[in-house]
Design a protein around this motif. Sequence first.
Motif, PDB file in Angstrom:
ATOM      1  N   CYS A 195     -26.925 -34.901 -13.504  1.00 45.45           N
ATOM      2  CA  CYS A 195     -26.532 -33.771 -12.657  1.00 45.45           C
ATOM      3  C   CYS A 195     -27.764 -33.002 -12.177  1.00 45.45           C
ATOM      4  N   SER A 196     -28.758 -32.858 -13.051  1.00 44.85           N
ATOM      5  CA  SER A 196     -29.983 -32.139 -12.682  1.00 44.85           C
ATOM      6  C   SER A 196     -30.758 -32.895 -11.605  1.00 44.85           C
ATOM      7  N   GLN A 222     -29.169 -32.637  -8.153  1.00 49.84           N
ATOM      8  CA  GLN A 222     -29.394 -31.346  -7.506  1.00 49.84           C
ATOM      9  C   GLN A 222     -30.760 -31.263  -6.821  1.00 49.84           C
ATOM     10  N   ASN A 278     -31.068 -34.467  -1.566  1.00 49.98           N
ATOM     11  CA  ASN A 278     -30.152 -34.031  -0.518  1.00 49.98           C
ATOM     12  C   ASN A 278     -28.866 -34.866  -0.610  1.00 49.98           C
ATOM     13  N   TYR A 279     -27.834 -34.270  -1.188  1.00 47.56           N
ATOM     14  CA  TYR A 279     -26.573 -34.994  -1.387  1.00 47.56           C
ATOM     15  C   TYR A 279     -25.481 -34.493  -0.433  1.00 47.56           C
ATOM     16  N   LYS A 307     -21.461 -35.032  -0.809  1.00 48.79           N
ATOM     17  CA  LYS A 307     -21.283 -33.913  -1.738  1.00 48.79           C
ATOM     18  C   LYS A 307     -19.892 -33.872  -2.369  1.00 48.79           C
ATOM     19  N   TYR A 322     -19.295 -33.532  -6.357  1.00 44.62           N
ATOM     20  CA  TYR A 322     -18.561 -32.426  -6.980  1.00 44.62           C
ATOM     21  C   TYR A 322     -17.557 -32.924  -8.021  1.00 44.62           C
ATOM     22  N   PHE A 341     -20.701 -31.235 -13.289  1.00 42.12           N
ATOM     23  CA  PHE A 341     -21.694 -30.978 -12.241  1.00 42.12           C
ATOM     24  C   PHE A 341     -21.635 -29.529 -11.782  1.00 42.12           C
ATOM     25  N   SER A 342     -20.447 -28.975 -11.708  1.00 34.29           N
ATOM     26  CA  SER A 342     -20.285 -27.606 -11.213  1.00 34.29           C
ATOM     27  C   SER A 342     -20.316 -26.570 -12.337  1.00 34.29           C
ATOM     28  N   SER A 399     -25.481 -25.229 -12.615  1.00 34.83           N
ATOM     29  CA  SER A 399     -25.448 -25.705 -11.236  1.00 34.83           C
ATOM     30  C   SER A 399     -25.130 -24.569 -10.269  1.00 34.83           C
ATOM     31  N   ILE A 427     -28.271 -22.545  -9.769  1.00 34.00           N
ATOM     32  CA  ILE A 427     -29.272 -23.276  -8.993  1.00 34.00           C
ATOM     33  C   ILE A 427     -28.846 -23.379  -7.534  1.00 34.00           C
ATOM     34  N   ASN A 428     -27.552 -23.561  -7.321  1.00 35.83           N
ATOM     35  CA  ASN A 428     -27.026 -23.719  -5.967  1.00 35.83           C
ATOM     36  C   ASN A 428     -26.351 -22.426  -5.520  1.00 35.83           C
TER      37      ASN A 428
END
Length: 263
Positions: free
Chosen positions: A197-198, A201, A204-205, A209, A213, A218-219, A223, A226-227
């Motif tokens: 997951c790291s 991130q 560029n997904y 995406k 998800y 992941f969420s 995360s 970071i996002n």
Amino acid sequence: MNKLLKADLFRIRKSKLSFISLILAVAVPLFIVLMYFGINKLFNSDDMGGLGFDLFNVRTMFASSYSLTDNVGLVLPIFSAIFVSLDVTNGTLRNKVIVGESRTRIYLSHLISAILFNVLIITLYAAFTMLFGFIFFDWGVELKGEEVTRLIYIIIIGTLSYVYVASITTFLSLVLNSTAPAIIFTVLYCLVLGIACSVIQLINYESFKYLVYLIPTFSNGTSIIINPEINNVMFFEGLASLILFTALNTVVGITLFKKKELK
């Protein structure tokens, strides 16, 4: 079912590992916050040029408390695997079947016990991280509007991540019939999942995406921090993923456990 659950919870409550977990849930946040406070003071000292700003804040520390790859996040899967495996290794599991207990009820009792243990400890850990954090730092941004929503997302996804982990530890412990492999595979799985997951991130997904998800955990809280562009789609897909894979682990686990020969 109630009788099985009471017995499993009683064993967890009386275990020294539970006492150790409670100590860690309080001591580790205090240590981490004090360490960050010391680092922050060092970088703002005259010897370091006096940066004049905080390197850390409660926002990032609280989100990181739900991480599966460090501190209490690594300890919980180990302890919960031990709790479930003990019933296998000491012969109690076989005795339950002999007296007529359903394997489905036995499995669900262990699963619920592991979930309650994980949720309790990680909630205490996150709460004390926030409590100690606010003594030395601020939240990092104004805590209102979208930021409050983000905080709610962190708590829900972070907590459900450990419900999902409980489904993994229960699955491996009851299907493998051995403590050591259950612990090793659980920890490896959590580490690989966290690292994956790291890494995702960092790339560029955007074009895929919606598939990303759906990756369990992941969420999670880390995360979301970071996002900063977290939205409802990311949250609800992450929520659906955790529920779906927890249910899948449970169904497959019960199916295999019913066919398992107990020694």
